[in-house]
Motif scaffolding. Structure first.
Motif, PDB file in Angstrom:
ATOM      1  N   GLY A 181      46.016  22.275  -1.829  1.00 22.57           N
ATOM      2  CA  GLY A 181      47.464  22.269  -2.056  1.00 22.57           C
ATOM      3  C   GLY A 181      48.106  21.069  -2.672  1.00 22.57           C
ATOM      4  O   GLY A 181      48.727  20.958  -3.620  1.00 22.57           O
ATOM      5  N   GLU A 182      47.591  19.918  -1.971  1.00 23.99           N
ATOM      6  CA  GLU A 182      47.937  18.758  -2.452  1.00 23.99           C
ATOM      7  C   GLU A 182      47.676  18.412  -3.833  1.00 23.99           C
ATOM      8  O   GLU A 182      48.294  17.637  -4.706  1.00 23.99           O
ATOM      9  CB  GLU A 182      47.423  17.432  -1.410  1.00 23.99           C
ATOM     10  CG  GLU A 182      48.121  17.641  -0.209  1.00 23.99           C
ATOM     11  CD  GLU A 182      47.736  16.096   0.561  1.00 23.99           C
ATOM     12  OE1 GLU A 182      47.202  15.332  -0.037  1.00 23.99           O
ATOM     13  OE2 GLU A 182      47.689  16.054   1.749  1.00 23.99           O
ATOM     14  N   MET A 183      46.220  18.798  -3.955  1.00 21.15           N
ATOM     15  CA  MET A 183      45.770  18.734  -5.422  1.00 21.15           C
ATOM     16  C   MET A 183      46.686  19.365  -6.641  1.00 21.15           C
ATOM     17  O   MET A 183      47.206  18.642  -7.546  1.00 21.15           O
ATOM     18  CB  MET A 183      44.365  19.167  -5.500  1.00 21.15           C
ATOM     19  CG  MET A 183      43.250  18.397  -4.840  1.00 21.15           C
ATOM     20  SD  MET A 183      41.677  19.211  -5.170  1.00 21.15           S
ATOM     21  CE  MET A 183      40.849  18.381  -3.921  1.00 21.15           C
ATOM     22  N   LEU A 184      47.066  20.582  -6.214  1.00 20.58           N
ATOM     23  CA  LEU A 184      47.962  21.285  -6.957  1.00 20.58           C
ATOM     24  C   LEU A 184      49.326  20.668  -7.316  1.00 20.58           C
ATOM     25  O   LEU A 184      49.984  20.472  -8.258  1.00 20.58           O
ATOM     26  CB  LEU A 184      48.033  22.805  -6.707  1.00 20.58           C
ATOM     27  CG  LEU A 184      46.841  23.649  -6.533  1.00 20.58           C
ATOM     28  CD1 LEU A 184      47.020  25.034  -6.084  1.00 20.58           C
ATOM     29  CD2 LEU A 184      46.338  23.643  -8.128  1.00 20.58           C
ATOM     30  N   LEU A 185      49.968  20.016  -6.261  1.00 22.76           N
ATOM     31  CA  LEU A 185      51.005  19.395  -6.247  1.00 22.76           C
ATOM     32  C   LEU A 185      51.162  18.077  -7.433  1.00 22.76           C
ATOM     33  O   LEU A 185      52.070  17.846  -8.105  1.00 22.76           O
ATOM     34  CB  LEU A 185      51.706  18.910  -5.066  1.00 22.76           C
ATOM     35  CG  LEU A 185      52.209  20.154  -3.936  1.00 22.76           C
ATOM     36  CD1 LEU A 185      52.485  19.559  -2.656  1.00 22.76           C
ATOM     37  CD2 LEU A 185      53.101  21.110  -4.793  1.00 22.76           C
ATOM     38  N   GLU A 186      49.969  17.361  -6.888  1.00 25.36           N
ATOM     39  CA  GLU A 186      49.867  16.004  -7.753  1.00 25.36           C
ATOM     40  C   GLU A 186      49.606  16.506  -9.348  1.00 25.36           C
ATOM     41  O   GLU A 186      50.154  15.787 -10.115  1.00 25.36           O
ATOM     42  CB  GLU A 186      48.542  15.328  -7.371  1.00 25.36           C
ATOM     43  CG  GLU A 186      48.128  14.219  -8.176  1.00 25.36           C
ATOM     44  CD  GLU A 186      49.279  13.137  -8.496  1.00 25.36           C
ATOM     45  OE1 GLU A 186      48.851  12.231  -9.165  1.00 25.36           O
ATOM     46  OE2 GLU A 186      50.263  13.161  -7.690  1.00 25.36           O
TER      47      GLU A 186
END
Length: 343
Positions: free
Chosen positions: A131-136
């Motif tokens: 989820g963090e990867m997609l946000l970044e």
């Protein structure tokens, strides 16, 4: 800088929604348009942190849910900030200082079988990291903060000491031991159990929002909020505090009898109890066998900023150095579990 935390108009609407759907599952077009026009801040804390969750559910909420919230945020014309609540346990367990840095798209954990992470095909890694990867990767011009709390426990002060809602993470171990179904403590005695009271997490969110709403930078910033670096407590110490508390404050069984607990080091030759212990050990392995220490340099900068402001620092306290662990567990956290989670 912090005036927004003390005064201002907040419009409250309770809207049934689901982050696993586009537009958060909201079908009323007029309502959606109003939200897009009026929203200043978005806090996304929707998540499942169960390590035994069905994988498709975890993916829908933790991965694609984060992307749905981001897409929704991009349509909010007045948006100042999107704050995404993740977890510090997106890190793998390594005996080192684990930094506050974003994950890059496709990054894998050390020792992973695949050299590159395919979000669509992924079937084994922890979903909060994805989820963090997609946000970044897809944030574009949206200002995003990622807050990574560690193990959230009952409140330190607000709204009152010991408040909690339901059994969270390691509280299940306490309850199993208190009820006599768990006779020995699970975990590495030398491991540090990184915990943070819930109200301190909330305070860190408020301070981060107040500070970053004033900054022009759109760099994704990570804040790890925990205690392992500045005020560590070991698993074995928590075990001893559990015994100390329950020895003086035993629970009562369904027959009205006091449940006596032994020092949780004994072993019983019962297949059912052994299987239950193994199940709990596997479930909570990411917590009770964790070897790393979470860096919180960015979070310390937040604390320094509030100390230098004119606000009442106690109102927004999130420095774990102020916690005396024995007093907190014996007089606040364990009684809170019994009073609010087991009522």
């Amino acid at each position: 800088m912090f005036d927004r935390l003390k005064v201002g108009y907040v419009k409250r609407l309770l809207i049934p929604s689901d982050v696993s759907y586009e537009n958060l599952g909201i079908v009323n077009s007029e309502l959606i348009d109003e939200i897009w026009r009026e929203t200043d801040f978005i806090i996304n804390s929707a998540a499942t942190t169960r390590f035994d969750e069905r994988y498709d559910i975890a993916m829908d909420i933790n991965v694609f849910g984060a992307m749905n919230v981001l897409n929704f945020a991009k349509k909010c014309s007045k948006l100042k900030l999107l704050l995404h609540v993740s977890t510090a346990f997106v890190h793998e367990s390594r005996p080192e200082l684990l930094l506050e840095k974003p994950f890059q798209m496709g990054e894998t954990l050390k020792g992973a079988k695949a050299s590159n992470l395919d979000i669509e095909a992924e079937k084994s890694y922890y979903t909060k990291a994805m989820g963090e990867m997609l946000l970044e990767n897809f944030k574009d011009n949206i200002k995003i903060i990622v807050l990574r709390p560690t193990i959230i426990t009952s409140t330190f002060k607000e709204p009152f000491p010991g408040w909690t809602e339901g059994l969270r993470t390691l509280d299940s171990l306490f309850v199993a031991y208190a009820k006599g179904t768990l006779k020995f403590f699970l975990g590495d005695p030398g491991s540090i159990l990184d915990v943070i009271p819930g109200d301190m997490v909330v305070n860190s969110i408020l301070v981060a929002m107040a500070i970053h709403s004033q900054k022009p930078s759109h760099e994704l910033i990570i804040y790890q909020v925990g205690s392992s670096l500045r005020n560590p407590i070991k698993c074995t110490e928590v075990k001893e505090l559990m015994y100390k508390y329950l020895n003086k404050n035993p629970l009562i069984d369904n027959k009205g009898q006091l449940i006596k607990v032994g020092n949780p080091t004994s072993y019983e030759n019962s297949r059912r109890k052994i299987n239950r212990a193994v199940q709990l050990a596997e479930l909570y392995k990411p917590y009770v066998f964790f070897q790393g220490i979470f860096d919180d340099a960015n979070t310390e900068n937040l604390r320094m900023a509030i100390r230098q402001s004119n606000v009442n620092t106690e109102m927004f306290e999130f420095d774990t150095k102020s916690i005396q662990w024995e007093d907190y567990f014996i007089n606040t956290h364990f009684p809170g579990i019994v009073k609010y989670a087991l009522k």
